[in-house]
Design a protein around this motif. Structure first.
Motif, short mmCIF file in Angstrom:
data_model
loop_
_atom_site.label_atom_id
_atom_site.label_comp_id
_atom_site.label_asym_id
_atom_site.label_seq_id
_atom_site.Cartn_x
_atom_site.Cartn_y
_atom_site.Cartn_z
N TYR A 3 0.86 -1.18 0.00
CA TYR A 3 0.00 0.00 0.00
C TYR A 3 0.89 1.24 0.00
CZ TYR A 3 -3.69 -3.27 1.15
OH TYR A 3 -4.58 -4.32 1.11
N GLU A 48 -6.87 -9.30 3.33
CA GLU A 48 -6.98 -8.05 2.59
C GLU A 48 -8.18 -7.22 3.04
OE1 GLU A 48 -7.53 -6.82 -2.06
OE2 GLU A 48 -6.09 -8.41 -1.60
N LYS A 49 -9.32 -7.88 3.25
CA LYS A 49 -10.53 -7.14 3.67
C LYS A 49 -10.32 -6.47 5.02
CE LYS A 49 -14.10 -9.68 1.11
NZ LYS A 49 -15.32 -10.51 1.24
N GLU A 52 -7.77 -3.50 4.62
CA GLU A 52 -8.34 -2.34 3.93
C GLU A 52 -9.46 -1.69 4.74
OE1 GLU A 52 -9.12 -3.25 -0.16
OE2 GLU A 52 -7.03 -3.84 -0.50
N LYS A 56 -9.06 2.21 5.43
CA LYS A 56 -10.12 3.14 5.00
C LYS A 56 -10.85 3.76 6.19
CE LYS A 56 -12.07 0.19 2.07
NZ LYS A 56 -12.99 -0.33 1.03
N LYS A 71 -3.80 1.16 -3.09
CA LYS A 71 -3.41 -0.24 -3.21
C LYS A 71 -2.46 -0.31 -4.39
CE LYS A 71 -6.54 -3.49 -3.02
NZ LYS A 71 -7.62 -4.43 -3.43
N LEU A 158 -7.56 3.97 -2.56
CA LEU A 158 -8.30 3.27 -1.52
C LEU A 158 -9.09 4.25 -0.65
CD1 LEU A 158 -8.57 0.30 -0.51
CD2 LEU A 158 -6.80 0.86 1.17
#
Length: 354
Positions: A3, A48-49, A52, A56, A71, A158
């Motif tokens: 990232y 990943e979820k 992120e 976020k 990303k 992102l």
């Protein structure tokens, strides 16, 4: 997963240090991957979820000296041929879903580019378009960003930091104003560097109009402020009330803090400096020495203290038993250079003193 954090560029070191502090606060498993002018690339492990969601959410909400989080699609040399090879090598479908629209935007960093960015935007956009995706320049579903610094970093947007919120909290926009205070972005960055977490206690023994306390309170900390001047304590009360924060304020002497030993998680403070500073101590040297001894006393073992001054306060902190972790220099204008010293209380202090 890589990232990229597009940095504000307002300081050489603070923006990157703030990012790493925020990732640590969120307990993310990370390691720095690459650093170029106004861009930090970090390798973050985990689902990943989950990663992120954290980036976020709480990370973006805390950051002050970052513009965007991307990303990463890839990193290459900063020249048109290398960038186009990178664009041709990646599969857009991994970053944009069927039916979604896109836009490509390039960010030129200072002197690192001697070719037109617009042509790269068009060429990369054409490549993605030919893969069956629809361009939308005004309200795209996915934004591909190309950062052109010492290296070229391509990624998908992102999240973006709402820096306008900090502008809305400038000292002049608060209910009570007094000159010579830290701007909200700096106060927030220092708060983040302290590692303070929601629900923990942050002390500012020179709280002034509560600029630091406001930023700490907005990230969920419980805050305690002390100031020697009654009018500033009253003004701090007005400013903290405006944001409906959890706080305690006291008029008092930073060299005699009315708190028990080892009860404060972090200290972030901007003591008075300069000949016109209003202080209770006989001199600024006595003030710094006495205040840092008290800061050491009230900090929990392992706790962080961040002190801003116009000269190195490390000698007073070290005499008080604090360990110097980092020193940052911030040139404000021709006649003012701030020195930001990050101290830590020895983790074994309580057992050593027992």
């Amino acid at each position: 997963m890589l990232y990229a954090f597009e940095l504000s560029g307002e300081h050489e070191e603070l923006p990157a240090a703030e990012i790493l502090a925020c990732l640590k606060i969120e307990r993310l498993d990370f390691r720095p991957h690459a650093r170029v002018d106004q861009c930090l690339v970090v390798d973050i492990a985990g689902r990943e979820k989950d990663v992120e969601r954290a980036l976020k959410g709480p990370v973006t909400e805390r950051l002050a000296m970052t513009h965007h989080i991307l990303k990463v699609v890839g990193i290459t040399e900063n020249n048109p041929d290398a960038v186009m090879k990178l664009a041709e090598a990646f599969e857009p479908g991994e970053y944009i879903r069927e039916g979604e629209s896109f836009v490509v935007r390039a960010k030129r960093i200072k002197h690192h580019v001697d070719f037109p960015c617009e042509s790269l935007e068009q060429k990369i956009g054409g490549f993605i378009y030919r893969k069956g995706f629809r361009a939308n320049l005004k309200s795209p579903d996915v934004e591909f960003r190309l950062i052109l610094s010492e290296k070229a970093v391509l990624g998908t947007l992102l999240s973006s930091v709402d820096r306008s919120a900090y502008e809305a909290r400038t000292p002049q926009n608060k209910p009570f104003f007094h000159p010579g205070v830290l701007m909200p972005r700096v106060a927030r960055a220092l708060t983040n560097l302290s590692g303070i977490k929601p629900g923990e206690l942050l002390l500012d023994p020179f709280c002034g109009t509560a600029g630091i306390l406001v930023e700490a309170g907005l990230v969920g900390a419980r805050v305690i402020g002390i100031d020697a001047q009654e009018k500033l304590v009253l003004g701090a009360h007005m400013n903290l009330e405006a944001y409906e924060l959890d706080y305690i304020l006291m008029e008092g002497d930073a060299c005699r803090i009315p708190l028990k030993d080892s009860t404060i998680d972090t200290v972030v403070t901007d003591p008075p400096y300069g000949r016109s500073a209003a202080i209770l101590a006989g001199s600024l040297e006595e003030l710094y020495s006495g205040a840092l001894e008290e800061i050491h006393r009230v900090l929990k073992p392992g706790g962080i203290a961040i002190v801003v001054s116009d000269k190195a306060s490390l000698e007073y902190g070290e005499k008080a038993g604090l360990k110097v972790l980092e020193i940052y220099v911030q040139r404000v204008h021709r006649s003012l250079t701030r020195i930001i010293t990050i101290f830590q209380k020895d983790v074994n202090y309580s057992s050593l003193s027992a």
